[in-house]
Design an enzyme around this catalytic site. Structure first.
Site: not given
Ligand code: FMN
Ligand code: MN
Length: 509
Positions: A188, A192, A206, A256, A305
Site C-alpha cells: 500500500n 501520511y 496513519w 497504488e 491541518d
Molecule cells: C497532503 C496530504 C496529506 C495527508 N496527510 C494525511 C495524514 O497525515 N494522515 C492520514 O491518515 N491521511 C492523510 N492524508 C489522506 C490520505 O493520504 C488518504 O486518506 C489516502 O487515501 C490514504 O491512503 P490509504 O487509503 O491507502 O490508506 C493526506 C493527504 C494529502 C493529500
Molecule cells: Mn491504499
C-alpha cells in the site's frame, strides 16, 4: 508522454510558465509556509469560489509552483512546493485536457463485456496489451540509489518545514508511505504526514481507518508468532503522474503502484530497499527506509491541518529510520495545508472527478457530485441523482456513508438530476426551497474523520443528510409541487433577435 521523475516534471512546469525559482534566502521554519500560503491564495479573492455556474467546478488558479533554492540552514538544498496548486498543473501532471478524461478512460475499461466470438476477442487485444503496461516493474537499480547512507544519516539534513506557529515541530507533509499487508503480501502507498522527532525517528500519522494503520494492526494480531515491527519506507517524491495515487481513497486491495501505472499509461519502475523488504519507485528523490515498532506510541501533533484548524495531539506509532538513499542533490518536495484553498484543494478535486465512475458502480443513480473546497471535502458532499423510487435519496446517503473514505462525509445533500451541483447558487436556491427541514433531514451515527474537532468523541459522531429531492405522493407528499419558472422558447427567441440592438442601449456591447 508520462514524466519519469521529478526533474522532468519541474522542466515541464518551467516550459509551461508554471514555476518560479526563489533565490532570496528563506527560513524553512514558518517563512516558506507564509510565502506559499500567500501565493496559493493569490487569485482566490478575484473570482469567488462558490457560485458562478461552470466556473464553480474550477478551483481558482492558485499561483505558480515554487522552487526555493536558498534555504536557511540548508545550503545547496532545493525545495519544491505548490506543484499541484492549480487546476492547470493538476491536468499537466495527469497529461489530460480535462479531469473528466480520466473518468472516461476508467469507464472504458469498466465497460468491457465478455467477448462474444473470435472477432470480439481480437478487438480486445489492444486493451489487454495496454493493461499489461500498468503493472509495476522491479528493476535492478535506479537514481534513488545514487547516494546510500546506512549510517551517518539524519532527517534534519532535509529542509523539512515547520508550517504554522503552534505546530509541534517540523513535519514531512508529502511522503508516500509504503507498507505491506502481512496477510496478502500486497503493498500500500498512503500519504501520511510524519513529524520529525529527531535525526532518526518520526511520527507515523496513519489515521486508524487508513490502510497503513490496518497493516500495523494485522502485524499486531500476528505479533506473537512472527513480527515485531512493520517495515515502512517513505518516498519523499513519487514518480510523476502517479502523485495522485497515494492520496486517493483506493480500495485497500488495489495497489497504488497499479493505479499510478494506469494514470501514467506506463508502469512504475521499482527498486528493492536496502534494509526493509519493500520496493520503492526507482526515480524517487529521497527514500527513508525504516520500521515501526508494534509496542511503541508517541505523541504526534498538534499540526495546522487542512481543516483550517490545528489537529490536536494524539498517540501514533514511531517510525525508525534504518537507511536513507537519495539522488545526488535531492530535491525535497513538500506542501502546506491550512485554510483553503491550498494545494490539496486541487488534488482533492482531481480525486473527486477520477472516482466518480467508481462511485457510480455502487450508486448507479448518481449523476454528479461536488465536494466544495471550503467544506474541506469530507464535511459536505452534494450529489444529484436520477430518482426512480420513494426513499431513494436516503438510500443514496446510506450508500455514501458506507463507501470507503466517503464514510467520513459529515453532511450529504441529495438533489434531483436537473440541479447542477457544481453551481452552489443553484444548489442553495433549490435546497432551501425544496425542504421541510423536520421531514427531510436524516441523522445517523458512525465513524468520523480523526481531524474532526466538533464530534462528541474522537473518531465517532453524527452525520446529517438532507433530502432536497422533489417529494412524491408515494413518499406521503399530498400537495401539488409547483413548476419552476422558465421563460418559453418563443419569447426567448424574440428577445434573442433583438438582443444586438438592446445590448447597445443597455451599454453591454
Ligand atoms: C497532503 C496530504 C496529506 C495527508 N496527510 C494525511 C495524514 O497525515 N494522515 C492520514 O491518515 N491521511 C492523510 N492524508 C489522506 C490520505 O493520504 C488518504 O486518506 C489516502 O487515501 C490514504 O491512503 P490509504 O487509503 O491507502 O490508506 C493526506 C493527504 C494529502 C493529500
Ligand atoms: Mn491504499
Amino acid at each position: 508522454m508520462p514524466f519519469d521523475d521529478l526533474r522532468q516534471w519541474i522542466a515541464a512546469l518551467d516550459r509551461a510558465g508554471e514555476l518560479k525559482r526563489i533565490r532570496t534566502e528563506v527560513d524553512p521554519i514558518l517563512e516558506i509556509a507564509e510565502i506559499t500560503d500567500r501565493v496559493s491564495k493569490m487569485h482566490a479573492s478575484k473570482e469567488k469560489l462558490a457560485g458562478g455556474g461552470a466556473r464553480a467546478t474550477q478551483p481558482n488558479p492558485g499561483g505558480p509552483a515554487l522552487l526555493f533554492e536558498n534555504i536557511k540552514g540548508h545550503p545547496g538544498s532545493q525545495l519544491l512546493i505548490n506543484q499541484f496548486g492549480s487546476e492547470s498543473r493538476m491536468k499537466l501532471a495527469l497529461g489530460v485536457n480535462s479531469l473528466d478524461e480520466i473518468a472516461d478512460r476508467i469507464r472504458m475499461f469498466m465497460d468491457v463485456k465478455s467477448p462474444q466470438g473470435f472477432l470480439d476477442k481480437i478487438k480486445m487485444l489492444p486493451m489487454l496489451a495496454e493493461m499489461g503496461k500498468f503493472f509495476p516493474r522491479t528493476v535492478a537499480t535506479g537514481p534513488c540509489k545514487e547516494v546510500i547512507k546506512r549510517d551517518n544519516f539524519s532527517l534534519l539534513d532535509f529542509p523539512v518545514l515547520q508550517c504554522w506557529p503552534k505546530d509541534a515541530g517540523r513535519f514531512i507533509t508529502l511522503p508516500c508511505v509504503i507498507t505491506r499487508d502481512p496477510k496478502s503480501g500486497k503493498r500500500n502507498v498512503g500519504m501520511y504526514r510524519m513529524q520529525v522527532y529527531d535525526e532518526r525517528t518520526a511520527g507515523m500519522h496513519w489515521q486508524r481507518q487508513k490502510v497503513g494503520a490496518e497493516h500495523y494492526r494485522e502485524s499486531l494480531r500476528r505479533a506473537a508468532a512472527t513480527t515485531t515491527h512493520v517495515g515502512t519506507a517513505a518516498s519523499a517524491v513519487p514518480p510523476k503522474r502517479s502523485e495522485a495515487a497515494p492520496s486517493t481513497p483506493a480500495p485497500p486491495d488495489i495497489e497504488e503502484y497499479l493505479i499510478a501505472g494506469f494514470l501514467r499509461g506506463a508502469s512504475v519502475e521499482l527498486v528493492k530497499c536496502e534494509t526493509v523488504d519493500l520496493e520503492v519507485p526507482a526515480t524517487s528523490e529521497i527514500i527513508l527506509e525504516g520500521y515501526v515498532n508494534l509496542d511503541e506510541l508517541r505523541t504526534e501533533g498538534p499540526f495546522g491541518d487542512h481543516t483550517g484548524f490545528y489537529s490536536l495531539e494524539d498517540l501514533y506509532p514511531v517510525f525508525h529510520v534504518t537507511c536513507v538513499t537519495h539522488r545526488k542533490d535531492p530535491i525535497y518536495a513538500t506542501t502546506i495545508v491550512g485554510k483553503p484553498p491550498q494545494e490539496d484543494a486541487y488534488m482533492g478535486k482531481a480525486v473527486e472527478r477520477i472516482f466518480l465512475p467508481l462511485m457510480k458502480l455502487t450508486i448507479p443513480e448518481l449523476v454528479d457530485i461536488n465536494l466544495p473546497i471550503e467544506a474541506i471535502f469530507h464535511n459536505l458532499m452534494i450529489v444529484s441523482i436520477r430518482k426512480s423510487y420513494p426513499g431513494q435519496a436516503r438510500k443514496v446517503m446510506n450508500a455514501i456513508w458506507s463507501l470507503g473514505q466517503a464514510m467520513f462525509t459529515k453532511c450529504v445533500i441529495v438533489v434531483d438530476e436537473d440541479v447542477n451541483v457544481q453551481d452552489l447558487a443553484e444548489v442553495t436556491l433549490k435546497v432551501s426551497n425544496n425542504i421541510d427541514p423536520e421531514r427531510d433531514i436524516q441523522f445517523t451515527l458512525g465513524p468520523v474523520d480523526s481531524l474532526d474537532h466538533a464530534s462528541r468523541l474522537p473518531n465517532y459522531g453524527s452525520k446529517m443528510g438532507i433530502d432536497a429531492t422533489r417529494k412524491w405522493s408515494t413518499e406521503g407528499f399530498a400537495r401539488p409541487w409547483p413548476d419552476e419558472i422558465l421563460m418559453d422558447t418563443k419569447t426567448k427567441a424574440l428577445v434573442d433577435s433583438k438582443w444586438k440592438a438592446l445590448a447597445k442601449e443597455l451599454g453591454l456591447d
